[in-house]
Design a protein around this motif. Structure first.
Motif, PDB file in Angstrom:
ATOM      1  N   ARG A  12      -9.752  -4.173   4.617  1.00  0.00           N
ATOM      2  CA  ARG A  12      -9.689  -4.662   3.240  1.00  0.00           C
ATOM      3  C   ARG A  12      -8.489  -5.577   3.049  1.00  0.00           C
ATOM      4  O   ARG A  12      -7.388  -5.240   3.390  1.00  0.00           O
ATOM      5  CB  ARG A  12      -9.592  -3.479   2.249  1.00  0.00           C
ATOM      6  CG  ARG A  12      -9.725  -3.954   0.796  1.00  0.00           C
ATOM      7  CD  ARG A  12      -8.799  -3.225  -0.155  1.00  0.00           C
ATOM      8  NE  ARG A  12      -7.423  -3.259   0.248  1.00  0.00           N
ATOM      9  CZ  ARG A  12      -6.601  -4.301   0.064  1.00  0.00           C
ATOM     10  NH1 ARG A  12      -7.013  -5.400  -0.541  1.00  0.00           N
ATOM     11  NH2 ARG A  12      -5.334  -4.260   0.493  1.00  0.00           N
ATOM     12  N   ALA A  14      -7.102  -8.993   0.345  1.00  0.00           N
ATOM     13  CA  ALA A  14      -7.405  -9.802  -0.836  1.00  0.00           C
ATOM     14  C   ALA A  14      -7.955 -11.143  -0.356  1.00  0.00           C
ATOM     15  O   ALA A  14      -7.202 -12.007   0.101  1.00  0.00           O
ATOM     16  CB  ALA A  14      -6.146  -9.980  -1.674  1.00  0.00           C
ATOM     17  N   GLN A  68      -8.833 -19.312 -10.637  1.00  0.00           N
ATOM     18  CA  GLN A  68      -8.781 -18.810  -9.256  1.00  0.00           C
ATOM     19  C   GLN A  68     -10.168 -18.956  -8.605  1.00  0.00           C
ATOM     20  O   GLN A  68     -11.149 -18.378  -9.070  1.00  0.00           O
ATOM     21  CB  GLN A  68      -8.312 -17.361  -9.215  1.00  0.00           C
ATOM     22  CG  GLN A  68      -6.878 -17.192  -9.740  1.00  0.00           C
ATOM     23  CD  GLN A  68      -6.308 -15.809  -9.452  1.00  0.00           C
ATOM     24  OE1 GLN A  68      -6.153 -15.405  -8.309  1.00  0.00           O
ATOM     25  NE2 GLN A  68      -5.975 -15.086 -10.511  1.00  0.00           N
ATOM     26  N   PRO A 151      -8.888  -8.124  -5.648  1.00  0.00           N
ATOM     27  CA  PRO A 151      -8.552  -7.613  -6.972  1.00  0.00           C
ATOM     28  C   PRO A 151      -7.830  -8.713  -7.739  1.00  0.00           C
ATOM     29  O   PRO A 151      -6.899  -9.321  -7.225  1.00  0.00           O
ATOM     30  CB  PRO A 151      -7.599  -6.447  -6.670  1.00  0.00           C
ATOM     31  CG  PRO A 151      -6.945  -6.807  -5.374  1.00  0.00           C
ATOM     32  CD  PRO A 151      -7.895  -7.702  -4.623  1.00  0.00           C
ATOM     33  N   GLY A 153      -5.704  -9.530 -11.044  1.00  0.00           N
ATOM     34  CA  GLY A 153      -5.001  -9.118 -12.263  1.00  0.00           C
ATOM     35  C   GLY A 153      -4.481 -10.315 -13.032  1.00  0.00           C
ATOM     36  O   GLY A 153      -3.988 -10.173 -14.151  1.00  0.00           O
ATOM     37  N   GLY A 154      -4.589 -11.486 -12.422  1.00  0.00           N
ATOM     38  CA  GLY A 154      -4.113 -12.708 -13.074  1.00  0.00           C
ATOM     39  C   GLY A 154      -5.196 -13.303 -13.955  1.00  0.00           C
ATOM     40  O   GLY A 154      -6.034 -14.079 -13.491  1.00  0.00           O
ATOM     41  N   LYS A 189      -2.035  -6.741   8.378  1.00  0.00           N
ATOM     42  CA  LYS A 189      -1.391  -6.205   7.170  1.00  0.00           C
ATOM     43  C   LYS A 189       0.114  -6.423   7.207  1.00  0.00           C
ATOM     44  O   LYS A 189       0.768  -6.148   8.208  1.00  0.00           O
ATOM     45  CB  LYS A 189      -1.649  -4.691   7.069  1.00  0.00           C
ATOM     46  CG  LYS A 189      -2.968  -4.369   6.434  1.00  0.00           C
ATOM     47  CD  LYS A 189      -2.847  -4.204   4.915  1.00  0.00           C
ATOM     48  CE  LYS A 189      -4.203  -4.230   4.234  1.00  0.00           C
ATOM     49  NZ  LYS A 189      -4.774  -5.567   4.014  1.00  0.00           N
ATOM     50  N   ARG A 191       3.235  -4.931   5.453  1.00  0.00           N
ATOM     51  CA  ARG A 191       3.688  -3.841   4.595  1.00  0.00           C
ATOM     52  C   ARG A 191       5.100  -3.415   5.002  1.00  0.00           C
ATOM     53  O   ARG A 191       5.491  -3.561   6.165  1.00  0.00           O
ATOM     54  CB  ARG A 191       2.765  -2.612   4.713  1.00  0.00           C
ATOM     55  CG  ARG A 191       1.358  -2.792   4.153  1.00  0.00           C
ATOM     56  CD  ARG A 191       1.362  -2.960   2.635  1.00  0.00           C
ATOM     57  NE  ARG A 191       0.019  -2.951   2.066  1.00  0.00           N
ATOM     58  CZ  ARG A 191      -0.721  -4.033   1.845  1.00  0.00           C
ATOM     59  NH1 ARG A 191      -0.267  -5.248   2.156  1.00  0.00           N
ATOM     60  NH2 ARG A 191      -1.935  -3.923   1.309  1.00  0.00           N
TER      61      ARG A 191
HETATM   62  C1  FMN Z   1      -3.374  -5.142  -9.732  1.00  0.00           C
HETATM   63  C2  FMN Z   1      -3.497  -6.281  -8.742  1.00  0.00           C
HETATM   64  C3  FMN Z   1      -3.633  -7.549  -9.211  1.00  0.00           C
HETATM   65  C4  FMN Z   1      -3.819  -8.603  -8.312  1.00  0.00           C
HETATM   66  N1  FMN Z   1      -4.043  -9.858  -8.797  1.00  0.00           N
HETATM   67  C5  FMN Z   1      -4.344 -10.861  -7.936  1.00  0.00           C
HETATM   68  C6  FMN Z   1      -4.720 -12.140  -8.423  1.00  0.00           C
HETATM   69  O1  FMN Z   1      -4.788 -12.382  -9.627  1.00  0.00           O
HETATM   70  N2  FMN Z   1      -5.034 -13.089  -7.507  1.00  0.00           N
HETATM   71  C7  FMN Z   1      -4.998 -12.856  -6.158  1.00  0.00           C
HETATM   72  O2  FMN Z   1      -5.307 -13.762  -5.391  1.00  0.00           O
HETATM   73  N3  FMN Z   1      -4.646 -11.645  -5.670  1.00  0.00           N
HETATM   74  C8  FMN Z   1      -4.332 -10.646  -6.521  1.00  0.00           C
HETATM   75  N4  FMN Z   1      -4.010  -9.411  -6.040  1.00  0.00           N
HETATM   76  C9  FMN Z   1      -4.000  -9.189  -4.583  1.00  0.00           C
HETATM   77  C10 FMN Z   1      -2.595  -9.021  -4.009  1.00  0.00           C
HETATM   78  O3  FMN Z   1      -1.929 -10.244  -4.027  1.00  0.00           O
HETATM   79  C11 FMN Z   1      -2.729  -8.447  -2.588  1.00  0.00           C
HETATM   80  O4  FMN Z   1      -3.379  -7.218  -2.669  1.00  0.00           O
HETATM   81  C12 FMN Z   1      -1.367  -8.251  -1.907  1.00  0.00           C
HETATM   82  O5  FMN Z   1      -0.761  -9.485  -1.651  1.00  0.00           O
HETATM   83  C13 FMN Z   1      -1.513  -7.499  -0.573  1.00  0.00           C
HETATM   84  O6  FMN Z   1      -2.386  -8.151   0.292  1.00  0.00           O
HETATM   85  P1  FMN Z   1      -3.719  -7.463   0.836  1.00  0.00           P
HETATM   86  O7  FMN Z   1      -4.463  -6.949  -0.351  1.00  0.00           O
HETATM   87  O8  FMN Z   1      -4.466  -8.581   1.506  1.00  0.00           O
HETATM   88  O9  FMN Z   1      -3.342  -6.375   1.772  1.00  0.00           O
HETATM   89  C14 FMN Z   1      -3.798  -8.356  -6.908  1.00  0.00           C
HETATM   90  C15 FMN Z   1      -3.639  -7.045  -6.462  1.00  0.00           C
HETATM   91  C16 FMN Z   1      -3.512  -6.015  -7.359  1.00  0.00           C
HETATM   92  C17 FMN Z   1      -3.402  -4.609  -6.825  1.00  0.00           C
END
Ligand code: FMN
Length: 201
Positions: A12, A14, A68, A151, A153-154, A189, A191
């Motif tokens: 998983r 983003a 986005q 996900p 949130g923006g 990842k 982290r």
């Molecule tokens: C609550 C939340 C809001 C997020 N909002 C965005 C967003 O608006 N756009 C985006 O591209 N990624 C967004 N992300 C993804 C994070 O940037 C991403 O999970 C983080 O950089 C870690 O990377 P990974 O998920 O690939 O492991 C969001 C993640 C969370 C948990």
């Protein structure tokens, strides 16, 4: 199972770009079921999932998410709405679920406890935190079946609500979840290490 779950967590990521491959109905249902089975305080399931697959909905949501691109490209976008006014102690929605959580003679005490809790908390914020638990489960479930997600949130909450014609008094967006098949290779990842984030006493 132990290793498979960790593999799903690593898979998983983003995803910021999706192919135009559609999602099978059964796969979408699998993801939604992971959301449905999520835990919630008082068993109130304070969420509602709006599944958007049409180009007009996706484009309106993309605009609400500051343009986005992954929102417009995703095969499906699930808007996770947090319940707000439904969670007042006198609302039919809440009473029904409290009756389930506190059956029979336990209801009066359960309802009294909920009334005290309700008076002391920002209910919408509380609801949103629980929606994020459902969202996490849905993203992991998606990864288990080879689906990618992002996900989001923006966004402008009022614009998201308007894009899907949700009632703003009852619902507040908690997360926009883009789903599909990623155009990207799964990244390694990044982290912090355990010692930085864990204190063992
Ligand atoms: C609550 C939340 C809001 C997020 N909002 C965005 C967003 O608006 N756009 C985006 O591209 N990624 C967004 N992300 C993804 C994070 O940037 C991403 O999970 C983080 O950089 C870690 O990377 P990974 O998920 O690939 O492991 C969001 C993640 C969370 C948990």
């Amino acid at each position: 199972m132990r290793d498979e779950l960790l593999t799903a967590f690593h898979r998983r990521h983003a995803s910021h770009s999706f192919t135009d491959c559609p999602i099978a109905e059964a796969d979408l249902d699998y993801v939604l079921e992971a959301g449905r089975l999520s835990p919630s305080a008082f068993g109130l399931e304070p969420w509602h999932f709006v599944v958007c697959r049409g180009p007009a909905d996706k484009s309106a949501l993309q605009a609400a998410c500051f343009g986005q691109p992954q929102v417009g490209e995703a095969a499906a976008v699930i808007v996770i709405l947090a319940r707000a006014s439904d969670l007042a102690p006198d609302q039919a929605y809440t009473l029904k679920l409290l009756e389930r959580e506190y059956p029979g003679e336990r209801l009066a005490a359960g309802l009294a406890m909920y009334r005290d809790f309700y008076a002391s908390v920002d209910v919408t914020a509380w609801s949103i935190t629980q929606c994020h638990i459902a969202a996490a489960n849905m993203m992991t479930a998606a990864a288990v079946i080879g689906l990618d997600s992002c996900p989001i949130g923006g966004y402008l909450p009022d614009a998201v609500t308007a894009a899907i014609s949700a009632d703003p008094t009852r619902f507040r967006p908690a997360l926009v979840l883009a789903l599909g098949y990623s155009n990207e290779a799964v990244p390694t990842k990044q982290r912090l290490d355990m010692d930085t984030i864990v204190t063992r006493r």
